[in-house]
Design a protein around this motif. Structure first.
Motif, short mmCIF file in Angstrom:
data_model
loop_
_atom_site.label_atom_id
_atom_site.label_comp_id
_atom_site.label_asym_id
_atom_site.label_seq_id
_atom_site.Cartn_x
_atom_site.Cartn_y
_atom_site.Cartn_z
N LEU A 66 0.84 -1.19 0.00
CA LEU A 66 0.00 0.00 0.00
C LEU A 66 0.88 1.25 0.00
O LEU A 66 1.70 1.43 0.90
CB LEU A 66 -0.88 0.01 1.26
N VAL A 67 0.73 2.07 -1.04
CA VAL A 67 1.35 3.39 -1.01
C VAL A 67 0.35 4.24 -0.23
O VAL A 67 -0.59 4.81 -0.80
CB VAL A 67 1.59 3.94 -2.43
N GLY A 68 0.51 4.23 1.08
CA GLY A 68 -0.49 4.85 1.95
C GLY A 68 -0.31 6.36 2.02
O GLY A 68 0.81 6.87 1.87
N ASP A 69 -1.42 7.05 2.30
CA ASP A 69 -1.26 8.49 2.52
C ASP A 69 -0.62 8.74 3.89
O ASP A 69 -0.31 9.89 4.24
CB ASP A 69 -2.58 9.25 2.34
N SER A 70 -0.36 7.66 4.64
CA SER A 70 0.45 7.77 5.86
C SER A 70 1.86 8.22 5.51
O SER A 70 2.66 8.50 6.40
CB SER A 70 0.47 6.44 6.62
#
Ligand code: KIV
Length: 307
Positions: A66-70
């Motif tokens: 996951l290229v997370g927005d985290s």
């Protein structure tokens, strides 16, 4: 029976026939994702935001990245995920997807890239697919997102949902708090999960909800649930890599640390600093040589310059 109740191009119907192309380590698709649930194989997902760490995760055999927005908190130094832009998500998605051979790559749609309208959602998701090279997008929210998910799926874009603690709505939730602790809230969450499934989501992240609620939701769905702080009964787990490797400023209680790269970085930087100060780095093997005739010539040239 179909694995999930989805229609349209992206729906997870078992496709007919053989794949036209195959590789030794076959790329995991959203179709495979649904099949993990059918055969009871748990899904291991992690975040990654750059090329080298995505390659390590892929080589280690994780099923999804996951290229997370985290990335906002963990890499870009923002106070929350709300400041992350489409440009940042597209660039980091590109870095990650270029490194990954096998894992399914999912990118978060950043704050306000999909909430204003279905058209915004399709354009933003399309950009992460075409420019970022990802296999699917993830978005946060329940009821209000149902028509958006339907539209994205109709446009051929695989969508993962995200319920429970949805950090983009932290202000409305009163902070980053555990969700679904009251029966009514948990029932609402369960109903929303089914709505997301019906709209065509191929999987749903459940964040920071009681384990028993996650278990009931997981059992009620045909698509896999991916838990983070949602107990052991989900169909898979996702962790933020900065929490896994001691790189985060603050680590949530639900994360487990698998290595202390923060300590390794501190030790390495301190050793480098000391060796530079003590002239121990660079050593002979890090330096380039010049033939002695050339050096003599150079000395002559430099002396000549001075006269
Ligand atoms: O951005 C992120 O890292 C996430 C996970 C917490 C699921 O959405």
């Amino acid at each position: 029976m179909l694995p999930v109740g989805v229609t349209g191009v992206v729906g997870m119907h078992k496709p007919e026939g053989e794949r036209v192309t195959t590789t030794s380590a076959e790329k995991i698709t959203v179709i495979d994702f649904g099949e993990y649930k059918i055969r009871g194989e748990l899904i291991a997902m992690v975040t990654a935001y750059d090329h080298p760490t995505a390659r390590f995760a892929d080589e280690a055999g994780v099923d999804a990245i996951l290229v997370g927005d985290s990335i906002g908190n963990n890499v870009l130094g923002y106070a929350s995920t709300l400041s992350v832009t489409m440009d940042e998500m597209a660039a980091h998605s590109h870095a990650v997807s270029g490194a990954v051979r096998r894992a399914l790559v999912v990118a978060d749609l950043p704050y306000m890239s999909y909430q204003p309208s279905t058209r915004d959602a399709i354009l933003s998701a399309g950009r992460l697919m075409s420019e970022g090279g990802v296999d699917a997008v993830k978005l946060e929210g329940g009821g209000a997102m149902v028509s958006t998910i339907r539209a994205l799926v109709g446009a051929g874009i695989p969508v993962m949902g995200h319920l429970g603690l949805t950090p983009q709505s932290a202000a409305a939730l009163g902070g980053l708090r555990v969700q679904g602790r009251q029966a009514e809230a948990a029932a609402r969450l369960a109903a929303e999960a089914r709505e997301l499934e019906d709209a065509g989501a191929f999987g749903i992240v459940l964040e920071a909800i009681p384990a028993r609620v996650a278990e009931l939701v997981t059992r009620s769905l045909r698509v896999p649930t991916i838990g983070i702080g949602a107990g052991v009964h989900c169909d898979g787990q996702v962790l933020v890599m900065h929490d896994m490797f001691g790189l985060a400023d603050q680590t949530p209680r639900f994360a487990r640390q698998y290595a202390d790269l923060g300590a390794a970085f501190r030790t390495g930087f301190a050793a480098y600093r000391a060796e530079v100060k003590d002239r121990l780095f660079p050593a002979e093997e890090h330096s380039f040589k010049m033939k002695s005739e050339e050096l003599d010539l150079l000395r002559g040239l430099l002396t000549g310059d001075r006269s």
